[in-house]
Design an enzyme around this catalytic site. Sequence first.
Site, short mmCIF file in Angstrom:
data_model
loop_
_atom_site.label_atom_id
_atom_site.label_comp_id
_atom_site.label_asym_id
_atom_site.label_seq_id
_atom_site.Cartn_x
_atom_site.Cartn_y
_atom_site.Cartn_z
N SER A 197 0.84 -1.19 0.00
CA SER A 197 0.00 0.00 0.00
C SER A 197 0.88 1.24 0.00
O SER A 197 1.97 1.23 0.57
CB SER A 197 -0.91 0.03 1.23
OG SER A 197 -1.57 1.28 1.35
N TYR B 193 -1.25 -0.94 10.00
CA TYR B 193 -1.36 -1.06 8.55
C TYR B 193 -0.10 -0.55 7.87
O TYR B 193 0.48 -1.22 7.01
CB TYR B 193 -2.58 -0.28 8.06
CG TYR B 193 -2.93 -0.54 6.61
CD1 TYR B 193 -3.59 -1.71 6.24
CD2 TYR B 193 -2.63 0.38 5.61
CE1 TYR B 193 -3.92 -1.96 4.92
CE2 TYR B 193 -2.96 0.14 4.28
CZ TYR B 193 -3.60 -1.04 3.95
OH TYR B 193 -3.92 -1.28 2.64
#
Length: 272
Positions: free
Chosen positions: A156, A168
């Site tokens: 990401s 994350y």
Amino acid sequence: MAQPGTGRVAGKTALVMGAGQTPGQTTGNGRATAVLLAREGAKVLCADRDLAAAEDTVKQIAAEGGEAVAITADVTVEDEVAAAVAGCVEQWGRLDILHNNVGISIAGGDAPIADIEADAFARVTAVNLQGMVMTCKHAIRVMREQDGGVITNISSIAACINYPYVTYRTSKAGVVTMTEHIAITNAQYGIRANAILPGLMDTPMAIENRVGLDGRTREDVYAERNSHVPLRNRMGTAWDVANAALFLASDEASFITGVALAVDGGQRLAAG
């Protein structure tokens, strides 16, 4: 759509982890990639912890004349990951393409570092990083024996911008490093490994978890996310990620390994 026997990955077999998707108004990254690989000639094993979602992807592929099979696999359970890899080999005799499309953040309880709970950190890391490590572990064993293969891991752009949630960002940065490790330690076996770093995408997982959060409407979520994308002020779609994945899986990328390909409309440049 490619004709049978033709296409950029014709004759290849692919395992797409996370080939289903959460409910929503658009297509998810995993489903789009599975469908596009099938359109371009690959036989696709669609793995997902939600079998019904994987079966829906298979139905879409079959409706377009492609070949696909669904299987249940939770990436946090190594035996299920190993069974998915073995299932692809049992079904078609080999595993040419592994596409790892897994990741959670808010849904796993992620938070800023001052607020993160140990259980949430472990839960998100287990899905985003450990699950990919275990999937790659079993796929690499097969690919070494058959003298080649392609691994694409979905990271990401959050790994390199000011993303607010610690787990994350940390886990997705780990995916990039893991991918580089796989690339350099398996080049001698003809295995290529690359990572894709999606930016702000219009996918169910990205949108649906944010609608209603802090009272935000769907229009609020779209407006905020679009405003951060330099390229036309518009989020990307799952098909943007799928097109990048198709390229990396194809022979057109036969001399590309160890790269982290941003698919983000220039967001990292604005952030950096």
